[in-house]
Scaffold this motif. Structure first.
Motif, PDB file in Angstrom:
ATOM      1  N   ALA A 262       0.701  -0.986   0.055  1.00 41.19           N
ATOM      2  CA  ALA A 262      -0.078  -0.047  -0.011  1.00 41.19           C
ATOM      3  C   ALA A 262       0.623   1.213  -0.274  1.00 41.19           C
ATOM      4  CB  ALA A 262      -1.054   0.169   1.281  1.00 41.19           C
ATOM      5  N   HIS A 263       2.313   1.103   0.326  1.00 36.06           N
ATOM      6  CA  HIS A 263       3.034   2.460   0.435  1.00 36.06           C
ATOM      7  C   HIS A 263       3.668   2.461  -1.101  1.00 36.06           C
ATOM      8  CE1 HIS A 263       5.689   5.442   2.164  1.00 36.06           C
ATOM      9  NE2 HIS A 263       6.631   4.753   1.865  1.00 36.06           N
ATOM     10  N   GLY A 264       3.649   1.484  -1.816  1.00 32.49           N
ATOM     11  CA  GLY A 264       4.622   1.370  -3.109  1.00 32.49           C
ATOM     12  C   GLY A 264       3.833   2.625  -4.068  1.00 32.49           C
ATOM     13  N   ILE A 265       4.997   3.080  -4.803  1.00 33.36           N
ATOM     14  CA  ILE A 265       4.659   4.260  -5.618  1.00 33.36           C
ATOM     15  C   ILE A 265       3.670   3.802  -6.856  1.00 33.36           C
ATOM     16  CG2 ILE A 265       6.593   3.603  -7.132  1.00 33.36           C
ATOM     17  CD1 ILE A 265       5.157   7.173  -6.470  1.00 33.36           C
ATOM     18  N   GLU A 266       3.589   2.552  -7.159  1.00 36.14           N
ATOM     19  CA  GLU A 266       2.440   2.252  -8.229  1.00 36.14           C
ATOM     20  C   GLU A 266       1.154   2.431  -7.826  1.00 36.14           C
ATOM     21  OE1 GLU A 266       4.875   0.293  -6.814  1.00 36.14           O
ATOM     22  OE2 GLU A 266       6.562  -0.049  -8.501  1.00 36.14           O
ATOM     23  N   ARG A 267       0.912   1.971  -6.375  1.00 35.93           N
ATOM     24  CA  ARG A 267      -0.445   2.444  -5.990  1.00 35.93           C
ATOM     25  C   ARG A 267      -0.770   3.713  -5.588  1.00 35.93           C
ATOM     26  NH1 ARG A 267      -2.835  -2.403  -3.449  1.00 35.93           N
ATOM     27  NH2 ARG A 267      -2.053  -3.986  -4.835  1.00 35.93           N
ATOM     28  N   TYR A 268       0.276   4.523  -5.475  1.00 33.26           N
ATOM     29  CA  TYR A 268       0.008   6.155  -5.150  1.00 33.26           C
ATOM     30  C   TYR A 268       0.096   6.747  -6.601  1.00 33.26           C
ATOM     31  CZ  TYR A 268       0.418   6.345  -0.234  1.00 33.26           C
ATOM     32  OH  TYR A 268       0.144   6.200   1.244  1.00 33.26           O
ATOM     33  N   ALA A 269       0.501   6.198  -7.583  1.00 41.00           N
ATOM     34  CA  ALA A 269       0.222   6.688  -9.176  1.00 41.00           C
ATOM     35  C   ALA A 269      -1.200   6.460  -9.465  1.00 41.00           C
ATOM     36  CB  ALA A 269       1.278   6.107 -10.054  1.00 41.00           C
ATOM     37  N   GLU A 270      -1.595   5.339  -9.040  1.00 42.67           N
ATOM     38  CA  GLU A 270      -3.224   4.771  -9.418  1.00 42.67           C
ATOM     39  C   GLU A 270      -4.088   5.968  -8.608  1.00 42.67           C
ATOM     40  OE1 GLU A 270      -3.615   0.950  -8.036  1.00 42.67           O
ATOM     41  OE2 GLU A 270      -2.553  -0.123  -9.515  1.00 42.67           O
ATOM     42  N   THR A 271      -3.586   6.298  -7.396  1.00 43.33           N
ATOM     43  CA  THR A 271      -4.514   6.921  -6.600  1.00 43.33           C
ATOM     44  C   THR A 271      -4.383   8.585  -7.311  1.00 43.33           C
ATOM     45  OG1 THR A 271      -4.136   5.959  -4.541  1.00 43.33           O
ATOM     46  CG2 THR A 271      -5.054   7.916  -4.319  1.00 43.33           C
ATOM     47  N   ALA A 272      -3.350   8.998  -7.543  1.00 39.81           N
ATOM     48  CA  ALA A 272      -3.068  10.383  -8.321  1.00 39.81           C
ATOM     49  C   ALA A 272      -3.939  10.550  -9.477  1.00 39.81           C
ATOM     50  CB  ALA A 272      -1.718  10.733  -8.531  1.00 39.81           C
ATOM     51  N   ALA A 273      -3.936   9.160 -10.216  1.00 38.74           N
ATOM     52  CA  ALA A 273      -4.686   9.174 -11.584  1.00 38.74           C
ATOM     53  C   ALA A 273      -6.125   9.417 -11.178  1.00 38.74           C
ATOM     54  CB  ALA A 273      -4.547   8.191 -12.331  1.00 38.74           C
ATOM     55  N   MET A 274      -6.654   8.916 -10.042  1.00 40.32           N
ATOM     56  CA  MET A 274      -7.987   8.955  -9.636  1.00 40.32           C
ATOM     57  C   MET A 274      -8.441  10.500  -9.355  1.00 40.32           C
ATOM     58  SD  MET A 274      -8.527   5.422  -7.321  1.00 40.32           S
ATOM     59  CE  MET A 274      -8.159   3.956  -7.824  1.00 40.32           C
ATOM     60  N   VAL A 275      -7.331  10.976  -8.616  1.00 36.57           N
ATOM     61  CA  VAL A 275      -7.688  12.381  -8.100  1.00 36.57           C
ATOM     62  C   VAL A 275      -7.742  13.512  -9.544  1.00 36.57           C
ATOM     63  CG1 VAL A 275      -6.586  14.499  -6.887  1.00 36.57           C
ATOM     64  CG2 VAL A 275      -6.483  12.299  -5.986  1.00 36.57           C
ATOM     65  N   ASP A 276      -6.617  13.026 -10.344  1.00 32.59           N
ATOM     66  CA  ASP A 276      -6.934  14.044 -11.698  1.00 32.59           C
ATOM     67  C   ASP A 276      -8.201  13.695 -12.255  1.00 32.59           C
ATOM     68  OD1 ASP A 276      -4.124  15.136 -11.264  1.00 32.59           O
ATOM     69  OD2 ASP A 276      -3.214  13.331 -12.243  1.00 32.59           O
ATOM     70  N   ALA A 277      -8.600  12.344 -12.551  1.00 33.50           N
ATOM     71  CA  ALA A 277      -9.876  12.163 -13.422  1.00 33.50           C
ATOM     72  C   ALA A 277     -11.073  12.730 -12.522  1.00 33.50           C
ATOM     73  CB  ALA A 277      -9.714  10.715 -13.628  1.00 33.50           C
ATOM     74  N   SER A 278     -11.184  12.944 -11.246  1.00 32.57           N
ATOM     75  CA  SER A 278     -12.096  13.286 -10.667  1.00 32.57           C
ATOM     76  C   SER A 278     -12.814  14.640 -10.862  1.00 32.57           C
ATOM     77  CB  SER A 278     -12.129  13.066  -8.825  1.00 32.57           C
ATOM     78  OG  SER A 278     -11.165  14.253  -8.607  1.00 32.57           O
TER      79      SER A 278
END
Length: 207
Positions: free
Chosen positions: A158-174
């Motif tokens: 849950a700390h990996g940069i890959e998971r955080y990249a997914e979350t950042a993409a969700m913020v951008d798309a929201s």
């Protein structure tokens, strides 16, 4: 450390700085983005990795009065926060991913924290501040990165940069209105006439 300098229409420039997380578990010679720097930064001390980031900014030609937007994951988030608090640079935006600290940045800094509630490293921040800090438009976006859980949690997935990249993409798309200030930043930087990109690596030397 990646430094992007945006030459803006009509003159002037802005910089975006991207700082990676921990790269080594050692604490002697070698990569300064190590556990030794993690401990120093978490306890409020300067670290070799912070010196490396500051050197990268100077080498890229970023001046004290130039608007700077800093982004960091894990240890990089602590380094980005340190830059925002030091006052050497005109840090206008701070975006952190999985930060183990919660910086009390001034009201001039747009502060965006991307956090996973099942990330034990982000949990070191102790729940953050009781009140909002930073400029109007600052916010924290949270989610559970791995609802299933399991033995693989020991690898800090849950700390990996890959998971955080997914979350950042969700913020951008929201269409969340809280992200309006971020979208405005992307629009501003997207209008640049030219972008200069430099990437830096660092070595602690003899320790």
């Amino acid at each position: 450390v990646r430094v992007e300098r945006y030459v803006m229409p009509g003159g002037g420039s802005q910089a975006a700085v991207y700082v990676a997380g921990t790269q080594a578990v050692s604490g002697g010679a070698g990569d300064p983005f190590d556990m030794r720097s993690n401990l120093e930064l978490y306890t409020g001390d300067r670290s070799a990795s912070l010196a490396a980031v500051e050197l990268a900014l100077r080498e890229a030609g970023v001046g004290p009065g130039e608007p700077v937007h800093v982004f960091g994951h894990s240890q990089g988030a602590m380094l980005a926060s340190a830059l925002a608090l030091e006052g050497t640079y005109d840090v206008q935006t701070l975006v952190t991913y999985g930060s183990p600290v919660e910086a009390a940045v001034p009201e001039s800094v747009l502060s965006v924290g991307i956090r996973h509630v099942d990330d034990p490293v982000a949990g070191l921040a102790g729940g953050g501040h009781a009140e909002t800090v930073g400029a109007p438009g600052s916010f924290i976006a949270e989610r559970v990165a791995d609802p299933a859980g399991g033995v693989h949690d020991l690898t800090l997935a849950a700390h990996g940069i890959e998971r955080y990249a997914e979350t950042a993409a969700m913020v951008d798309a929201s269409h969340d209105p809280r992200a309006a200030a971020l979208r405005e930043l992307w629009t501003t930087l997207g209008a640049a006439e030219r972008v200069e990109v430099t990437e830096y690596a660092a070595d602690r030397g003899g320790g």
